[in-house]
Every structure is written in C-alpha cells, then in structure tokens.
Scaffold this active site. Sequence first.
Site, mmCIF file in Angstrom:
data_model
loop_
_atom_site.group_PDB
_atom_site.id
_atom_site.type_symbol
_atom_site.label_atom_id
_atom_site.label_comp_id
_atom_site.label_asym_id
_atom_site.label_seq_id
_atom_site.Cartn_x
_atom_site.Cartn_y
_atom_site.Cartn_z
ATOM 1 C CB CYS A 79 -0.968 -0.079 1.172
ATOM 2 S SG CYS A 79 -2.435 0.895 0.895
ATOM 3 C CG HIS A 169 -3.146 -3.319 4.025
ATOM 4 N ND1 HIS A 169 -2.164 -2.696 4.741
ATOM 5 C CD2 HIS A 169 -3.796 -2.347 3.365
ATOM 6 C CE1 HIS A 169 -2.217 -1.391 4.536
ATOM 7 N NE2 HIS A 169 -3.206 -1.155 3.700
ATOM 8 C CD GLU A 171 -0.301 -5.504 6.053
ATOM 9 O OE1 GLU A 171 -0.245 -6.089 4.959
ATOM 10 O OE2 GLU A 171 -0.561 -4.286 6.149
HETATM 11 N N1 GLN Z 1 -3.591 6.329 1.238
HETATM 12 C C1 GLN Z 1 -2.300 6.012 1.764
HETATM 13 C C2 GLN Z 1 -1.194 6.827 1.096
HETATM 14 O O1 GLN Z 1 -1.456 7.540 0.207
HETATM 15 C C3 GLN Z 1 -2.005 4.547 1.615
HETATM 16 C C4 GLN Z 1 -2.989 3.757 2.412
HETATM 17 C C5 GLN Z 1 -2.439 2.527 3.046
HETATM 18 O O2 GLN Z 1 -1.220 2.306 3.123
HETATM 19 N N2 GLN Z 1 -3.312 1.732 3.579
HETATM 20 O O3 GLN Z 1 -0.073 6.759 1.498
#
Ligand code: GLN
Length: 194
Positions: A79, A169, A171
């Site tokens: 992410c 994710h 995890e």
């Molecule tokens: N929206 C977050 C970002 O721009 C990422 C979201 C996440 O890691 N769950 O960094």
Amino acid sequence: MRIAILALQGAFMEHEQMLERLGVSSFEIRQRKDIEQAFDGLVIPGGESTVQGKLLRELDLFESLKMKIADGLPVFGTCAGLLLLAKKVKNDDRIHFAAMDITAIRNAYGRQLGSFYTESEFKGIGKIPMTFIRAPYIEAVYGNAKILATVNGKIVAAREDNMLVTAFHPELNKDLSVHRYFIEMIEECRAIHL
Ligand code: GLN
C-alpha cells in the site's frame, strides 16, 4: 534469514506477526543505528506514504535504504510501501525511492470505495484474500516489472526483480502466502548473488 521492517508509522506490527508465524526473524527499523546491522530483506508497511517519506528523510534513513534497494536488497511494499517504491505516482509530486517501474495512482478508489475486501488470483499462488484501505492501484507496469494480480481490471500486485508490491494488505488477513512468496523471493535473490 533476518528481515527488517520499517516501523516509522503504519501497519508494521502485523508484518512482524506474519513473519513470526512463518518462523522468520525480523526487527524494526526506527532510527539510523537500526540499519547498521545486516538484513536480508525489507518490508515497507502500509500507512501514509507522505508521513513515512518525511520521517525517512528526517531520520536520515532515506539515502541508505534507497541505495540498498538499488543494490538488490529484496523489498516488499504494501500500500503506502508501494507508493514509496514507485517511479511515478500520477497524482502526487512527491516521489520517494523511485525504484520500481510502475506508475501508481494514490487513493485511487476514491474516498467512499477506498476500503474493501475481495478475493482474487495472485500469480503463482492462486486465489487469496485481499484487504484494501484507501488503496492505490498500479496504472501501468513497464521495464522489468510484471503484473502479479488484478482486481476489476486494475493492477494490484507486481514484481520487478528484487521488489514486490501489493496495493492491498496481506498482513491484515490470516493467509500467509504473499509473505511466503516474499521469503522465496529473498532465497532466489540470494542464489543469484552467490
Ligand atoms: N492512502 C495512503 C497513502 O497515500 C495509503 C494507504 C495505506 O497504506 N493503507 O499513502
């Protein structure tokens, strides 16, 4: 094998627990002295890419980690970690490690649809659970980057040599297969460098 987990912000603890369940030892990177020890792989967790990028620089971790990744250190970004590794983020001027040949879109699903759960095929693994939280997706891969998973036509996982990224994710679910994939990747990278 020892894996470093970037622990400045976000969901780092969940990665530690996944690795522990796989019997792999890990430690947290919180400050400069933590990266002086040897490690075989690095996890960059989800969270806020802007915050993590800022802290990486303030704590003087950024350049050393960038160099290690460029030198072939296996790295797994989830992410926000995906956004930190991307060479391009279409809707963000802040570029961080600029290591991976992908173009990402930040908060790509919009505010309402940003968080959802689904199950989809992951190349070489099969169908796995995927939890998305204000997630990015990958608009395009190029160079050596290869698509590993898509959801509704959007790329949500990719690999390029020593780098693995997921927009979701792994995890946050019980399924260990993506972490296992990363461990196998580390073993592969080691074999190449022997
Ligand atoms: N929206 C977050 C970002 O721009 C990422 C979201 C996440 O890691 N769950 O960094």
